[in-house]
Design an enzyme around this catalytic site. Sequence first.
Site, PDB file in Angstrom:
ATOM      1  CG  HIS A 195      -1.921   1.255   0.856  1.00 40.77           C
ATOM      2  ND1 HIS A 195      -2.900   1.297  -0.100  1.00 40.77           N
ATOM      3  CD2 HIS A 195      -1.817   2.495   1.331  1.00 40.77           C
ATOM      4  CE1 HIS A 195      -3.382   2.511  -0.168  1.00 40.77           C
ATOM      5  NE2 HIS A 195      -2.743   3.270   0.695  1.00 40.77           N
ATOM      6  CE1 TYR A 251      -1.847   7.946  -0.717  1.00 42.12           C
ATOM      7  CE2 TYR A 251      -1.771   5.776   0.274  1.00 42.12           C
ATOM      8  CZ  TYR A 251      -2.493   6.871  -0.144  1.00 42.12           C
ATOM      9  OH  TYR A 251      -3.840   6.901  -0.005  1.00 42.12           O
ATOM     10  CG  HIS A 274      -8.655   1.467  -8.200  1.00 39.48           C
ATOM     11  ND1 HIS A 274      -9.033   2.746  -7.817  1.00 39.48           N
ATOM     12  CD2 HIS A 274      -7.602   1.151  -7.416  1.00 39.48           C
ATOM     13  CE1 HIS A 274      -8.250   3.148  -6.840  1.00 39.48           C
ATOM     14  NE2 HIS A 274      -7.373   2.201  -6.579  1.00 39.48           N
ATOM     15  CG  PHE A 275      -4.208  -1.116 -10.696  1.00 40.13           C
ATOM     16  CD1 PHE A 275      -3.631  -1.301 -11.934  1.00 40.13           C
ATOM     17  CD2 PHE A 275      -4.653  -2.228  -9.995  1.00 40.13           C
ATOM     18  CE1 PHE A 275      -3.495  -2.559 -12.478  1.00 40.13           C
ATOM     19  CE2 PHE A 275      -4.527  -3.497 -10.541  1.00 40.13           C
ATOM     20  CZ  PHE A 275      -3.946  -3.657 -11.786  1.00 40.13           C
ATOM     21  CG  HIS A 276      -4.728   0.301 -16.002  1.00 41.84           C
ATOM     22  ND1 HIS A 276      -4.888  -0.904 -15.355  1.00 41.84           N
ATOM     23  CD2 HIS A 276      -3.676   0.121 -16.850  1.00 41.84           C
ATOM     24  CE1 HIS A 276      -3.983  -1.769 -15.799  1.00 41.84           C
ATOM     25  NE2 HIS A 276      -3.228  -1.170 -16.706  1.00 41.84           N
ATOM     26  NE  ARG A 310      -5.591  -8.052 -10.464  1.00 43.74           N
ATOM     27  CZ  ARG A 310      -4.748  -7.407  -9.644  1.00 43.74           C
ATOM     28  NH1 ARG A 310      -5.100  -7.170  -8.384  1.00 43.74           N
ATOM     29  NH2 ARG A 310      -3.583  -6.991 -10.061  1.00 43.74           N
ATOM     30  NE  ARG A 311      -2.445 -10.482 -10.465  1.00 44.15           N
ATOM     31  CZ  ARG A 311      -1.660 -10.452  -9.407  1.00 44.15           C
ATOM     32  NH1 ARG A 311      -1.799 -11.322  -8.460  1.00 44.15           N
ATOM     33  NH2 ARG A 311      -0.707  -9.543  -9.305  1.00 44.15           N
TER      34      ARG A 311
HETATM   35  C1  HEM Z   1      -0.684   1.021 -22.953  1.00 43.69           C
HETATM   36  C2  HEM Z   1      -1.502   1.149 -21.974  1.00 43.69           C
HETATM   37  C3  HEM Z   1      -1.939   0.017 -21.084  1.00 43.69           C
HETATM   38  C4  HEM Z   1      -2.855  -0.968 -21.350  1.00 43.69           C
HETATM   39  C5  HEM Z   1      -3.682  -1.138 -22.621  1.00 43.69           C
HETATM   40  C6  HEM Z   1      -2.896  -1.826 -20.195  1.00 43.69           C
HETATM   41  C7  HEM Z   1      -3.707  -2.950 -20.088  1.00 43.69           C
HETATM   42  C8  HEM Z   1      -3.735  -3.817 -19.019  1.00 43.69           C
HETATM   43  C9  HEM Z   1      -4.610  -4.945 -18.858  1.00 43.69           C
HETATM   44  C10 HEM Z   1      -5.660  -5.387 -19.863  1.00 43.69           C
HETATM   45  C11 HEM Z   1      -4.327  -5.527 -17.665  1.00 43.69           C
HETATM   46  C12 HEM Z   1      -5.063  -6.689 -17.001  1.00 43.69           C
HETATM   47  C13 HEM Z   1      -4.606  -8.013 -17.316  1.00 43.69           C
HETATM   48  C14 HEM Z   1      -5.266  -9.043 -16.448  1.00 43.69           C
HETATM   49  O1  HEM Z   1      -5.637  -8.790 -15.293  1.00 43.69           O
HETATM   50  O2  HEM Z   1      -5.416 -10.169 -16.941  1.00 43.69           O
HETATM   51  C15 HEM Z   1      -3.257  -4.781 -17.066  1.00 43.69           C
HETATM   52  C16 HEM Z   1      -2.689  -5.074 -15.842  1.00 43.69           C
HETATM   53  C17 HEM Z   1      -1.805  -4.237 -15.178  1.00 43.69           C
HETATM   54  N1  HEM Z   1      -1.319  -3.023 -15.635  1.00 43.69           N
HETATM   55 FE1  HEM Z   1      -1.668  -2.189 -17.430  1.00 43.69          FE
HETATM   56  N2  HEM Z   1      -2.030  -1.346 -19.254  1.00 43.69           N
HETATM   57  C18 HEM Z   1      -1.427  -0.218 -19.745  1.00 43.69           C
HETATM   58  C19 HEM Z   1      -0.497   0.571 -19.107  1.00 43.69           C
HETATM   59  C20 HEM Z   1      -0.082   0.404 -17.810  1.00 43.69           C
HETATM   60  C21 HEM Z   1       0.769   1.309 -17.085  1.00 43.69           C
HETATM   61  C22 HEM Z   1       1.362   2.587 -17.644  1.00 43.69           C
HETATM   62  C23 HEM Z   1       0.935   0.789 -15.838  1.00 43.69           C
HETATM   63  C24 HEM Z   1       1.710   1.288 -14.657  1.00 43.69           C
HETATM   64  C25 HEM Z   1       2.478   2.283 -14.608  1.00 43.69           C
HETATM   65  C26 HEM Z   1       0.193  -0.450 -15.787  1.00 43.69           C
HETATM   66  C27 HEM Z   1       0.148  -1.283 -14.697  1.00 43.69           C
HETATM   67  C28 HEM Z   1      -0.512  -2.497 -14.650  1.00 43.69           C
HETATM   68  C29 HEM Z   1      -0.452  -3.411 -13.531  1.00 43.69           C
HETATM   69  C30 HEM Z   1       0.311  -3.211 -12.235  1.00 43.69           C
HETATM   70  C31 HEM Z   1      -1.263  -4.511 -13.873  1.00 43.69           C
HETATM   71  C32 HEM Z   1      -1.564  -5.728 -13.000  1.00 43.69           C
HETATM   72  C33 HEM Z   1      -0.719  -6.869 -13.323  1.00 43.69           C
HETATM   73  C34 HEM Z   1      -1.114  -8.076 -12.517  1.00 43.69           C
HETATM   74  O3  HEM Z   1      -2.300  -8.322 -12.283  1.00 43.69           O
HETATM   75  O4  HEM Z   1      -0.187  -8.779 -12.100  1.00 43.69           O
HETATM   76  N3  HEM Z   1      -0.419  -0.652 -16.991  1.00 43.69           N
HETATM   77  N4  HEM Z   1      -2.916  -3.736 -17.898  1.00 43.69           N
HETATM   78 CU   LIG Z   2      -3.885   0.068  -0.816  1.00 43.70          CU
END
Ligand code: HEM
Ligand SMILES: [Cu+2]
Lengths: 181, 551
Positions: free
Chosen positions: B228, B232, B379-381, B442-443
């Site tokens: 968490h 921040y 949320h985190f996007h 998710r995932r």
């Molecule tokens: C080009 C733009 C982006 C797209 C289209 C995108 C798309 C996605 C999608 C579809 C997932 C979910 C996959 C799943 O849960 O099966 C994901 C997970 C994630 N994304 Fe992105 N994303 C983008 C940029 C970013 C950026 C800039 C960050 C952080 C700075 C980020 C951080 C994350 C994180 C932390 C996860 C979770 C991974 C996990 O569950 O282990 N994403 N993203």
């Molecule tokens: Cu938190």
Amino acid sequence: MTDETSSAGSPGPAETHEEGWIDPTERNWFRFSIVLLVAFAVAVGVAGFALGFQVPGDEARVDPRTVADEAPWSDRIDNPVREVAPGEYVVYMIARQFRYEPNTITVPEGSTITFYVTSIDVQHGLKIQDTNINLQIVPGQVSKLTTTLDKAGTYPFICHEFCGLGHAGMFGTLTVEAGEG
Amino acid sequence: MLITEPTYQVTKEEKRFIGLHLFFAILALSIGSLFGPLQAFQYSGLDLYPYIEPIFKSYYQGLTLHGVLNALVWTTFFITGFLTLTIIKGLKRPLVYPTLNKVGFWTMVVGLVTTAIPLLLDEATVLYTFYPPLQASSLFYVGLTLVVVGSWIEGYGFFFTYRAWRKENPGVRTPFVSFAALITMALWQGATLGVAVEILTMLLPWSLGWIDGVDPELARTYFWFTGHPLVYFWLLPAYLSWYGMLPKQAGGKLFSDSLARLAFWLFLLLSIPVGFHHQFTDPGIPQGWKYIHAALTYGVAFPSLLTLFTVVASLELAGRKRGGKGLFGWVRALPWGDPSVSAQLLAGILFIFGGIGGITNASYNVNLVVHNTAWIVGHFHLTVATAVTLSFMGISYWLVPYLTGNRLWKPKWAVAQGWIWFVGMIIFSNAMHVLGLLGAPRRTPLGSAPYVPEEWSGHLFRVSFGGAILLVGVILYVVIMVRTAWSKDKLGPDEQVEVPIAEALHDPQRTPAFLDRWRPWLIATVALILIGYGPQLLDMLLNIQLTSPGF
Ligand code: HEM
Ligand SMILES: [Cu+2]
Ligand SMILES: [Cu+2]
């Protein structure tokens, strides 16, 4: 040393600043924020502890290497759903790569079911669609939660934690059968 | 200005050092982000993974790279670089031990390479949360440790520099941007103790075969001790810019120096003992403790609400100064044509929705509706991938010209880039939130999951569509950065970019002294962590069960 004379264009709030270190509009926002957040905390506290909309707690620990062969989980396939009182059921479930045991569950409409779930390998998830059941399943721990099923239908349950290459195929089905009447 | 303050000219070497941080940050983002659209396309059945299969073996390997490179590497490298600048520019002095900071930085780089090897070889496909008993190659854990230790060392460099400055400037309020940088780093040092203990006492020895098993619930608890406050650590540098720089860029001043500092202290104080809000659905943690963390989470929402007020008030000052009239006229009067400003404004707007979602997630039993669903991804996007990432992109639109002395390549395209990200993210994240409420996990490569009902397909398509727009946004950003950094178009002597440091409306000297004193806040922080985590962690340690072998 910064400029003391505030620039000509700056609006009202600046002047009243002289009083203290917080501007009056700011102070109101300050108070509003605190009241709002305290209200949220009280609301979820009451819902959780007084009205019984609870999250899982600290239930029990098991040894993931042996739990599958020990009661009550050892009986999970032959005796998937146990009626403990009229309309009240208990399910002892094991999550493993990449299925649940039992993988299909059937109960009558209006039943209350309590799940006791653990894993014998990696972490898994269990979310039963359209119910309050959403569990993180962690080897060595027992996840427990109760739900009441008032509507007949089929409710898929789905693994929501990455557990290996077969993760996306890991799901089961809960069937709630319509009552006789 | 009655007296012109001396400013410190950042040297060529310092600029190069900061620039190197950005180089690795942007490199990580360019690779990590490519997997985002691949995931998004997979959702609606456009599965491109077979084409990359010779190199990347699975959706999950890509997802691990996406999470690690974006959420851990892009952020940490950008932040350490940006904070180095705000330390020396704010304190108006060089780092006391520049070699120490170099050692820290190169330790991070070695760590990054060490982590990358098993990730690319598909020997660490454990996602960026590396929950055991999924087991990665020990190189992965070694590499992560080095990245963290390197960032600690850079932090020590900041603290020593502050101490030297304090000796030279007794009784003077720490300049806000440096103050904010120091708190961010202090927060990071405390927060990362969780994963450091997790890796060094369990995961690393286990991956080396020295112990047979780990305790997965204890590992999760350590992880979220870090997890968490980690958010921040990402967010505070963006807040630093919104409070301490954006008002200047917009032509105004910081509305309240005092409240800005109070907010930062409260983040330090409250952002660690709230980690159980990521574990509401976990077994092994009593409900009472979960509730205490939920309540403290509402507490840490408070400084964010203060931030909303102060940042909006500062921007309103700026907008009115520029001639904006009426209730919202000041918004239009802001310099939207400046790519750095517009990107950060758009980031801030989406953060409001991220914040509302965050309060929802933190709401104890309400979390059962959203835990580990696509809602969380939505949320985190909005938060890390937009409020933070788009702000950092905005910052780099002045920072890279500042560091290189080159003109920003096609500023109009840079403005468009911010808007593209904004629009793409609205579509993407809205669809994700809706899918989550419908129960989508998710995932998971939803495009090939057997249980996906027909009614999700429209939303799955919107995820892909938003992802395509975001792909354009990320490519445009990287192109602008590369073309600016390696450009021959030098800025003239009177066009030089300066670091935008906003003045406060009131002399910071009038900010109460307790808002510039470390000891009471640090003591309170440690005490609150001991109260919030102590009893439960002790109980878990006394009952530790190292019974899970690796998978
Ligand atoms: C080009 C733009 C982006 C797209 C289209 C995108 C798309 C996605 C999608 C579809 C997932 C979910 C996959 C799943 O849960 O099966 C994901 C997970 C994630 N994304 Fe992105 N994303 C983008 C940029 C970013 C950026 C800039 C960050 C952080 C700075 C980020 C951080 C994350 C994180 C932390 C996860 C979770 C991974 C996990 O569950 O282990 N994403 N993203
Ligand atoms: Cu938190
Ligand atoms: Cu799974």
